[in-house]
Design a protein around this motif. Structure first.
Motif, mmCIF file in Angstrom:
data_model
loop_
_atom_site.group_PDB
_atom_site.id
_atom_site.type_symbol
_atom_site.label_atom_id
_atom_site.label_comp_id
_atom_site.label_asym_id
_atom_site.label_seq_id
_atom_site.Cartn_x
_atom_site.Cartn_y
_atom_site.Cartn_z
ATOM 1 N N ALA A 161 0.839 -1.160 0.115
ATOM 2 C CA ALA A 161 0.084 -0.008 0.249
ATOM 3 C C ALA A 161 1.087 1.172 0.024
ATOM 4 N N ASN A 162 1.826 1.303 0.789
ATOM 5 C CA ASN A 162 2.833 2.495 0.812
ATOM 6 C C ASN A 162 3.586 2.577 -0.593
ATOM 7 N N GLU A 163 3.765 1.624 -1.169
ATOM 8 C CA GLU A 163 4.228 1.882 -2.188
ATOM 9 C C GLU A 163 3.639 2.256 -3.598
ATOM 10 N N LEU A 164 2.235 1.690 -3.313
ATOM 11 C CA LEU A 164 1.294 2.163 -4.370
ATOM 12 C C LEU A 164 0.837 3.428 -4.045
ATOM 13 N N GLN A 165 0.828 4.080 -2.881
ATOM 14 C CA GLN A 165 0.386 5.594 -2.615
ATOM 15 C C GLN A 165 1.748 6.182 -3.077
ATOM 16 N N LEU A 166 2.934 5.905 -2.994
ATOM 17 C CA LEU A 166 4.033 6.799 -3.455
ATOM 18 C C LEU A 166 4.226 6.658 -4.934
ATOM 19 N N TRP A 167 3.916 5.533 -5.765
ATOM 20 C CA TRP A 167 3.794 5.499 -7.128
ATOM 21 C C TRP A 167 2.573 6.495 -7.653
ATOM 22 N N TRP A 168 1.426 6.816 -7.087
ATOM 23 C CA TRP A 168 0.556 7.693 -7.433
ATOM 24 C C TRP A 168 0.825 9.021 -7.262
ATOM 25 N N VAL A 169 1.307 9.314 -5.915
ATOM 26 C CA VAL A 169 1.396 10.664 -5.500
ATOM 27 C C VAL A 169 2.759 11.161 -6.104
ATOM 28 N N ALA A 170 3.816 10.468 -6.225
ATOM 29 C CA ALA A 170 5.240 10.922 -6.656
ATOM 30 C C ALA A 170 5.626 10.666 -8.057
ATOM 31 N N GLN A 171 5.789 9.160 -8.211
ATOM 32 C CA GLN A 171 6.095 8.354 -9.324
ATOM 33 C C GLN A 171 5.456 8.757 -10.744
ATOM 34 N N THR A 172 4.141 8.967 -10.802
ATOM 35 C CA THR A 172 3.432 9.198 -11.807
ATOM 36 C C THR A 172 2.729 10.380 -11.971
ATOM 37 N N GLU A 173 2.706 11.134 -10.708
ATOM 38 C CA GLU A 173 2.143 12.562 -10.859
ATOM 39 C C GLU A 173 2.821 13.470 -11.935
ATOM 40 N N PRO A 174 2.036 13.955 -12.846
ATOM 41 C CA PRO A 174 2.623 14.719 -14.125
ATOM 42 C C PRO A 174 3.883 15.734 -13.778
ATOM 43 N N ASP A 175 3.601 16.839 -12.775
ATOM 44 C CA ASP A 175 4.653 17.654 -12.418
ATOM 45 C C ASP A 175 5.918 17.123 -11.847
ATOM 46 N N ILE A 176 5.534 16.350 -10.849
ATOM 47 C CA ILE A 176 6.590 15.755 -9.933
ATOM 48 C C ILE A 176 7.388 14.612 -10.810
#
Length: 549
Positions: free
Chosen positions: A373-388
């Protein structure tokens, strides 16, 4: 702030991501089912019309904004600082290999997990061209230099690397295509509400908002009303910030820089619970705050603009408090004569900048397939957020931000890191910070034998209670993940205590003496031509020419 690793948290995180990504599709499915089951009467009801309008808007937003914006981001080229000289590259390679705990694992992770059998010399050269030369071109006149580095890595591995190309693929953040995922308009509306609540909470707490130029209002979405309404303008046109005046004569001010996420919102408990008489400059980095905005300034520009902000508020001396991505700017503080002259101590929470040459952060923020779950949240919040994702892939050069132990020795620095950090190699960082180099020995240091044992980890666990605030120290938060130092009550209390202790002027060690900074002065000229007098503290230059605090 990352969630835990339970099944329930994974399900909730996945559901949130689906809703935040596919609201338009969900509304379209609703329309189809309502029409199929209830006919025209079902889709003509007020509730159905509302859902259908939302769905139509979201689908148009996806087609007319997200797809073109993704195409635009992928077309942008990476920005790099000045090239390194041959001597600087050699020094950097020696430093990397000297503090790499496992050379084989180091190489394999930079090759996206490939085995050494799949690795060839050209694969390694391709990676070195990115890491040292900022280049994606084939080797040319630099091939002899590259061969020397490959031979040195072979010696560390204890095995020969075959010539030619192999199936291994190197990780090159600035040249690899990055993945971005869609966010709905409803999601950005929620971000806008969070941003507004954060601003109001800080204003109520005695902060003032220093906006970007009003023309920047249309360059950041969700729109920020305070960019139009706030009377104060930031001295840095690309950086807005909040400022609480400093009134204490017995404490130092604080400069705070947040990490990736939703801006300053997760840090409200920290900022509001610090003593009211301590001045705080809270820097906002909008490109890593889940917004649609302009690109992150380059490191050299960030250094200058943060200096302008510090000068704008006439901060005499301060404690730098940085979290996660914010710690990547530590080097800019150390390299700026103006900022270093006022920098008393540093608190790095979830540090990314230390041992940045290790592949953990790069791999986990760009290539890792989430499992928990923590990796999934990081994936969406940071890894694949357009500007980030764009910031990490096209506006970030690792060697501009890496921090070595030599940069920190000589001042008061505390690294606060969770034992279960899912972004960095927390054990390697802890061992690097706490290893006694006199015991390590020159031969060990030269061959990268940075190791840790169960006895070391037992000692790290004691660091929470044994922190003194003197020199370079580690605070190990056993069992906590990246960002959880702010959600765990006991950890947050410890962080507050460390910051307050560093701010004190009337104690030795952490706070120093009660006197003002040394009187030796220098000056710099700001971009508007004004000469700013600066007071030198205890910043000195290391042998490599980099400032040490």
């Amino acid at each position: 702030m990352l969630v835990g690793q339970s099944t329930a948290e994974y399900v909730l995180t996945r559901a949130f991501i689906y809703f935040g990504s596919y609201l338009g599709l969900i509304c379209l499915v609703y329309f189809y089912l309502a029409l199929s089951i209830g006919g025209v009467a079902a889709i003509a009801s007020p509730i159905s019309i509302f859902i259908e309008v939302i769905g139509a808007i979201e689908i148009l937003f996806y087609l007319c904004w997200f797809l073109p914006y993704r195409h635009y981001l992928h077309k942008q080229r990476a920005a790099f600082p000045r090239p390194l000289t041959c001597e600087e590259r050699k020094e950097l390679v020696d430093m990397i290999l000297a503090v790499t705990p496992d050379t084989e694992l180091f190489v394999r992770k930079w090759m996206c997990g490939a085995s050494l059998g799949d690795l060839r010399r050209e694969n390694l050269k391709e990676w070195l061209l990115w890491a040292l030369f900022d280049s994606s071109a084939p080797p040319g006149d630099d091939d002899e230099e590259l061969e020397g580095y490959v031979t040195e890595i072979e010696e560390r591995l204890g095995t020969a690397i075959k010539p030619g190309w192999g199936p291994a693929k190197s990780l090159r953040m600035n040249f690899d295509k990055f993945t971005v995922t869609h966010r709905t308009l409803l999601y950005y509306f929620a971000i806008g509400i969070v941003d507004l609540v954060t601003s109001i909470a800080l204003l109520i707490s005695g902060f003032s908002f220093y906006r970007q130029p009003r023309a920047a209002f249309i360059r950041s979405f969700p729109f920020r009303p305070f960019t139009l309404l706030a009377p104060n303008e930031s001295a840095a046109p690309n950086i807005s910030h909040f400022y609480r005046p400093h009134t204490s004569k017995t404490h130092r001010s604080i400069v705070f820089i947040h990490g990736v996420g939703v801006g300053l919102f997760p840090f409200l408990p920290l900022l509001r619970n610090l003593p009211k008489e301590i001045g705080i400059v809270a820097i906002e980095l909008l490109p890593i705050s889940s917004r649609i905005t302009t690109a992150m300034p380059l490191a050299e520009d960030l250094k200058r603009e943060i200096g302008d902000i510090v000068a704008q508020h006439d901060v005499k001396d301060f404690v730098l408090v940085a979290n996660s991505y914010g710690t990547l700017l530590t080097r800019q503080f150390l390299e700026s004569a103006f900022l270093a002259s006022k920098l008393h101590s540093i608190v790095m929470i979830d540090p990314l900048s230390v041992l940045l040459h290790l592949p953990d952060m790069a791999y986990k923020l760009t290539k890792r397939t989430p499992a928990e779950a923590n990796e999934l949240q990081l994936w969406w919040v940071a890894q694949t957020e357009p500007d980030i994702a764009f910031t990490l892939s096209r506006r970030f050069c690792w060697r501009e931000h890496v921090i070595w132990k030599e940069d920190l020795i000589g001042g008061n620095v505390t690294l606060i890191i969770g034992g279960r950090d899912c972004v960095v190699n927390s054990e390697a960082i802890a061992a690097y910070v706490t290893t006694d180099e006199s015991k390590l020995g020159t031969n060990d240091a030269a061959h990268g034998n940075l190791r840790w044992t169960s006895q070391d980890m037992e000692q790290w666990n004691k660091s929470v209670n044994e922190w003194k605030g003197q020199g370079l120290e580690l605070v190990w938060l056993e069992g906590l993940d990246h960002g959880q130092a702010f959600t765990n009550k006991n950890a947050r209390s410890k962080v507050l205590g460390i910051i307050e202790k560093y701010c004190e002027r009337d104690t030795d060690g952490a706070g120093g003496d009660a006197s003002e900074p040394a009187s030796e002065t220098s000056s710099r000229t700001s971009k508007d031509g004004a000469v700013i007098q600066e007071q030198e503290m205890f910043s000195v230059l290391s042998g490599s020419g980099q400032p040490k605090i």
